[in-house]
Structures are given as structure tokens and as C-alpha cells.
Design a protein around this motif. Sequence first.
Motif, PDB file in Angstrom:
ATOM      1  N   SER A  58       0.896  -1.160   0.000  1.00 18.23           N
ATOM      2  CA  SER A  58       0.000   0.000   0.000  1.00 18.23           C
ATOM      3  C   SER A  58       0.924   1.196   0.000  1.00 18.23           C
ATOM      4  N   SER A  59       0.362   2.361  -0.223  1.00 20.40           N
ATOM      5  CA  SER A  59       1.180   3.540   0.018  1.00 20.40           C
ATOM      6  C   SER A  59       1.194   3.771   1.530  1.00 20.40           C
ATOM      7  N   ALA A  60       1.929   4.761   1.984  1.00 18.92           N
ATOM      8  CA  ALA A  60       2.066   5.005   3.420  1.00 18.92           C
ATOM      9  C   ALA A  60       0.706   5.205   4.092  1.00 18.92           C
ATOM     10  N   TRP A  61      -0.209   5.838   3.385  1.00 13.84           N
ATOM     11  CA  TRP A  61      -1.526   6.106   3.980  1.00 13.84           C
ATOM     12  C   TRP A  61      -2.230   4.852   4.465  1.00 13.84           C
ATOM     13  N   GLY A  62      -1.992   3.727   3.825  1.00  8.58           N
ATOM     14  CA  GLY A  62      -2.602   2.487   4.290  1.00  8.58           C
ATOM     15  C   GLY A  62      -2.227   2.226   5.741  1.00  8.58           C
ATOM     16  N   VAL A  63      -0.936   2.339   6.054  1.00  8.04           N
ATOM     17  CA  VAL A  63      -0.474   2.067   7.422  1.00  8.04           C
ATOM     18  C   VAL A  63      -0.816   3.241   8.347  1.00  8.04           C
ATOM     19  N   MET A  64      -0.872   4.453   7.792  1.00 11.20           N
ATOM     20  CA  MET A  64      -1.257   5.612   8.621  1.00 11.20           C
ATOM     21  C   MET A  64      -2.698   5.437   9.105  1.00 11.20           C
ATOM     22  N   GLU A  65      -3.563   5.033   8.185  1.00 12.26           N
ATOM     23  CA  GLU A  65      -4.949   4.755   8.566  1.00 12.26           C
ATOM     24  C   GLU A  65      -5.002   3.518   9.469  1.00 12.26           C
ATOM     25  N   ALA A  84       0.098  19.726   5.291  1.00  6.99           N
ATOM     26  CA  ALA A  84      -0.918  18.996   4.521  1.00  6.99           C
ATOM     27  C   ALA A  84      -1.080  17.542   4.977  1.00  6.99           C
ATOM     28  N   PHE A  85       0.038  16.830   5.167  1.00  3.32           N
ATOM     29  CA  PHE A  85      -0.076  15.410   5.500  1.00  3.32           C
ATOM     30  C   PHE A  85      -0.564  15.214   6.928  1.00  3.32           C
ATOM     31  N   SER A  86      -0.010  15.985   7.859  1.00  6.82           N
ATOM     32  CA  SER A  86      -0.428  15.809   9.257  1.00  6.82           C
ATOM     33  C   SER A  86      -1.855  16.299   9.477  1.00  6.82           C
ATOM     34  N   LEU A 130       2.023  11.672  14.815  1.00  6.48           N
ATOM     35  CA  LEU A 130       3.012  12.722  14.570  1.00  6.48           C
ATOM     36  C   LEU A 130       3.689  12.473  13.231  1.00  6.48           C
ATOM     37  N   ILE A 131       3.800  13.511  12.432  1.00  5.73           N
ATOM     38  CA  ILE A 131       4.612  13.412  11.226  1.00  5.73           C
ATOM     39  C   ILE A 131       5.963  14.034  11.546  1.00  5.73           C
ATOM     40  N   HIS A 132       6.982  13.192  11.544  1.00  6.35           N
ATOM     41  CA  HIS A 132       8.305  13.675  11.941  1.00  6.35           C
ATOM     42  C   HIS A 132       8.789  14.780  11.012  1.00  6.35           C
ATOM     43  N   ASN A 133       8.681  14.504   9.689  1.00  8.62           N
ATOM     44  CA  ASN A 133       9.152  15.484   8.705  1.00  8.62           C
ATOM     45  C   ASN A 133       7.949  15.837   7.826  1.00  8.62           C
ATOM     46  N   GLU A 134       7.367  17.007   8.067  1.00 10.34           N
ATOM     47  CA  GLU A 134       6.167  17.429   7.311  1.00 10.34           C
ATOM     48  C   GLU A 134       6.638  17.887   5.935  1.00 10.34           C
ATOM     49  N   THR A 135       6.447  17.004   4.955  1.00  3.96           N
ATOM     50  CA  THR A 135       6.998  17.208   3.615  1.00  3.96           C
ATOM     51  C   THR A 135       6.424  18.450   2.923  1.00  3.96           C
ATOM     52  N   SER A 136       5.182  18.807   3.250  1.00  2.00           N
ATOM     53  CA  SER A 136       4.547  19.938   2.563  1.00  2.00           C
ATOM     54  C   SER A 136       5.156  21.279   2.969  1.00  2.00           C
ATOM     55  N   VAL A 160       4.463   7.395  14.670  1.00  6.43           N
ATOM     56  CA  VAL A 160       5.302   8.375  13.970  1.00  6.43           C
ATOM     57  C   VAL A 160       5.465   8.022  12.495  1.00  6.43           C
ATOM     58  N   ASP A 161       5.109   8.974  11.647  1.00  7.83           N
ATOM     59  CA  ASP A 161       5.306   8.877  10.195  1.00  7.83           C
ATOM     60  C   ASP A 161       6.692   9.443   9.878  1.00  7.83           C
ATOM     61  N   THR A 162       7.521   8.606   9.243  1.00  3.05           N
ATOM     62  CA  THR A 162       8.859   9.067   8.847  1.00  3.05           C
ATOM     63  C   THR A 162       9.035   8.900   7.330  1.00  3.05           C
ATOM     64  N   VAL A 163       7.937   9.115   6.598  1.00  2.00           N
ATOM     65  CA  VAL A 163       7.948   8.852   5.154  1.00  2.00           C
ATOM     66  C   VAL A 163       9.090   9.598   4.452  1.00  2.00           C
ATOM     67  N   SER A 164       9.317  10.854   4.865  1.00  2.00           N
ATOM     68  CA  SER A 164      10.360  11.627   4.169  1.00  2.00           C
ATOM     69  C   SER A 164      11.595  11.872   5.038  1.00  2.00           C
ATOM     70  N   SER A 165      11.732  11.134   6.141  1.00  8.68           N
ATOM     71  CA  SER A 165      12.945  11.310   6.954  1.00  8.68           C
ATOM     72  C   SER A 165      13.644   9.995   7.283  1.00  8.68           C
ATOM     73  N   SER A 185       7.802   3.821   0.386  1.00  8.84           N
ATOM     74  CA  SER A 185       8.925   3.453  -0.478  1.00  8.84           C
ATOM     75  C   SER A 185       9.439   4.584  -1.364  1.00  8.84           C
ATOM     76  N   GLN A 186       8.591   5.547  -1.740  1.00 16.44           N
ATOM     77  CA  GLN A 186       8.934   6.434  -2.865  1.00 16.44           C
ATOM     78  C   GLN A 186       9.578   7.757  -2.480  1.00 16.44           C
ATOM     79  N   LYS A 187       9.876   7.936  -1.198  1.00 19.10           N
ATOM     80  CA  LYS A 187      10.512   9.204  -0.823  1.00 19.10           C
ATOM     81  C   LYS A 187      11.938   8.951  -0.350  1.00 19.10           C
ATOM     82  N   ALA A 188      12.152   8.946   0.970  1.00 19.97           N
ATOM     83  CA  ALA A 188      13.527   8.850   1.443  1.00 19.97           C
ATOM     84  C   ALA A 188      14.231   7.584   0.937  1.00 19.97           C
TER      85      ALA A 188
HETATM   86  C1  LIG Z   1       4.055  11.571   0.872  1.00 22.82           C
HETATM   87  C2  LIG Z   1       3.780  11.520   2.320  1.00 22.82           C
HETATM   88  C3  LIG Z   1       2.735  10.750   2.846  1.00 22.82           C
HETATM   89  C4  LIG Z   1       1.759  10.004   1.972  1.00 22.82           C
HETATM   90  O1  LIG Z   1       2.355   8.985   1.310  1.00 22.82           O
HETATM   91  P1  LIG Z   1       1.546   8.094   0.263  1.00 22.82           P
HETATM   92  O2  LIG Z   1       2.618   7.240  -0.238  1.00 22.82           O
HETATM   93  O3  LIG Z   1       0.958   9.012  -0.756  1.00 22.82           O
HETATM   94  O4  LIG Z   1       0.498   7.374   1.013  1.00 22.82           O
HETATM   95  C5  LIG Z   1       2.576  10.705   4.189  1.00 22.82           C
HETATM   96  N1  LIG Z   1       3.377  11.373   5.017  1.00 22.82           N
HETATM   97  C6  LIG Z   1       4.381  12.122   4.565  1.00 22.82           C
HETATM   98  C7  LIG Z   1       5.258  12.842   5.535  1.00 22.82           C
HETATM   99  C8  LIG Z   1       4.618  12.221   3.206  1.00 22.82           C
HETATM  100  O5  LIG Z   1       5.632  12.974   2.758  1.00 22.82           O
END
Ligand SMILES: *Cc1c(COP(=O)(O)O)cnc(C)c1O
Length: 355
Positions: A58-65, A84-86, A130-136, A160-165, A185-188
Amino acid sequence: MPKLFIPGPVQVSEKTFRAMCRPMIGHRSGDFKKLYGGIQPRLKELFGTTQPVMLSTSSAWGVMEGSVRNLVGSGKVLNCMCGAFSDKWFDVSKKCGKDAVALQVEWGQPVRGEQIRAALSAGGFDAVTLIHNETSTGVMSNIEEISAVMRDFPDVCLIVDTVSSFSVVPIPMDALGIDVLLTGSQKALAMPPGLALFAASKKAMDRAATVKGRGYYFDFVEFAKNQAEDMTPSTPSISLIYALESKLDDIFTEGVAKRHARHAENNAIVHEWVRKQGLDFFAPEGFRSMSLTCIANNKGIDVDALGKKAKERGFIIDGGYGKLKGKTFRLSNMGDETPATMRELLTSLDACLAS
Ligand SMILES: *Cc1c(COP(=O)(O)O)cnc(C)c1O
């Protein structure tokens, strides 16, 4: 194809793509178990945990939800919001039918430990997101400060979301007392999108076992049961797991500390360029992301035009997220970027701004 310097998805290497082309295997086969089990030690090291690291197709949102559905029962969830994400995590919590409480700070500002303490003091909370690194907004909150506050609330789980850190800076899950650490998978990690990685503490797993309405696809208990046999609940994106194995080879060949240092150097090069251009940072000093830079457009640059010129020169940059469009622009230094590739981008942007 122009090269991606947006903060996700980021540029994917040829090596990673090639890894995805390996033949398919059965997801209940010994070959799969070997693949999945084989990457566990390095994943655990990167997560800084003794818990297994689980893979969700799934994308990160699957696990966030899923984290909210697994860890929030009849109690409340405190959603720390600073971009935006948080902000969206609050909406998602409500959509899951949870009693969600917003801790909103202004976009561009970090979430502070004392704000969380004040909110949790009301009592009755099951979890904090908590979003550690707020990408927006390019803001990195201080995870050490926040996890120190959370120690005074032992019944509340910290998600803790560390999608971009993740793998950009050290985020040792167990040492920080994080209950769910998740990334995508698609960021850091500079892989194609479609895979989310997470680990859950014993406290989180014990909680999940008591919470009703966890569903199936993101049920942590189901994940753990399959994990014990080096498998996932449903058929995973095996190609992405091949890509992950290849990426782990890259990371451990470079060395984790060197990877962190490379990101810091990349980031410092962008910061130097921002100052030289007389531009400003959207985030305050001390809370600026190490994986991307969100630049405040204090010079009235036509960001749209800049983006178009950059694309003609072979670079895709981001013109600001949502309500920050045109007021900011963002340059990513995540993944496989190096000081040399960052300089290529910045030299090109110099030319774009001069033309
Ligand atoms: C991109 C991003 C998400 C969302 O990721 P998806 O892969 O679109 O689900 C969540 N949190 C952060 C911090 C992001 O940068």
C-alpha cells in the motif's frame, strides 16, 4: 526524461529498477521466506528496533490509517497537525470513526513537546499521531523532545510517520519509545511507490489485540501472525521487495552513518544556495528538514515559470504544496542524490533565474 527533484516520488536508480525485473516467486514459497527473512536484520537495524519490520503493499496512507484503526479504541487520538499530511491524518482519524482531537500549529512551524503535554493532560487518549518530517512545509519536528514528553504518558501510543525522513537522519525507534514507526517506499528510500514499511512495539501489539474493528488488510495482529513465518497476510508486491533488498544493499554498502552525512551535506548545499539567492526558508532555524528544502518566495519569483524552465533543462521541481503553491517551492535532496547532483540542479536553477 527530466530528473525528479520533487519531494516524492523521487528519482529511482537503474539498479533499483533492474532489481524489480527478477522472476516472480510464490508468496508462500521457501524462496519468498528467504527473501523476506533475509532483509529483516538490516531493516531492524535501520528502524532501530528488535521488533520485526512488516511490509504492507500500500502507500504510506494504508499504514497511517491502519495505525489509527489498530491502536485507537474507545479513547481519543491526538493528531499533531502542522501541514498537509499531518492535517489530513486528523480527517482520516475521523473517517475511521475515532474520537479525534486536533493539535493544530501554523503551517511552517514545528509541533513542540510542551504543546503535546498540554493536550494530553486532559486525559483519555489512546494515541498520538506525529509526522516527523512534514513534507509539505519542510519542517522537521524534534522527535527527541516529543518522545521525552511521551514518557510521562505511558498509556498513550506514539505513532510516527517518517515517510520523508527515514534513513535521512537517525530515528531509533526503541530508544525513543516509538510505538509505531512507519515509512513509504517512494521518498527517502528512493524506490517506486507502492510499499509501506512499519514496526510496532509490544505495547502497540498488545493494544491492537484489544481494539475492535481493525478490519483485515491493515490488521497488525494478522501482520504479526504471518510475520512469524516470514510472510505477509496477502500477496505482497514481490517486485518492490526485490527493490527493497537492492536498496538495503546500497544503504549498507555506503554505510548508514555515511548516508546520514551525505543527506546533511546535500541539504547544506541547498541552504547555502537559498541564502546566496537572497531567498528565505519557510521553516524556522533548528526545525528545517534534512531531506528537502521548502523555500519561501520572498522575492516574488514566478514559480510556475521557474518550474517550466527547469523542466526544459531536465529537472522537475515542486512549485509549492496546496495552499503554499507559488508562495513556496521545494527542492528534494533525498534518496540517491549527492553533493554533485545537487550542484547540477542548483547551477541549472541559477541559469533559469537569470534568464
Ligand atoms: C508523501 C507523504 C505521505 C503520503 O504517502 P503516500 O505514499 O501518498 O500514502 C505521508 N506522510 C508524509 C510525511 C509524506 O511525505
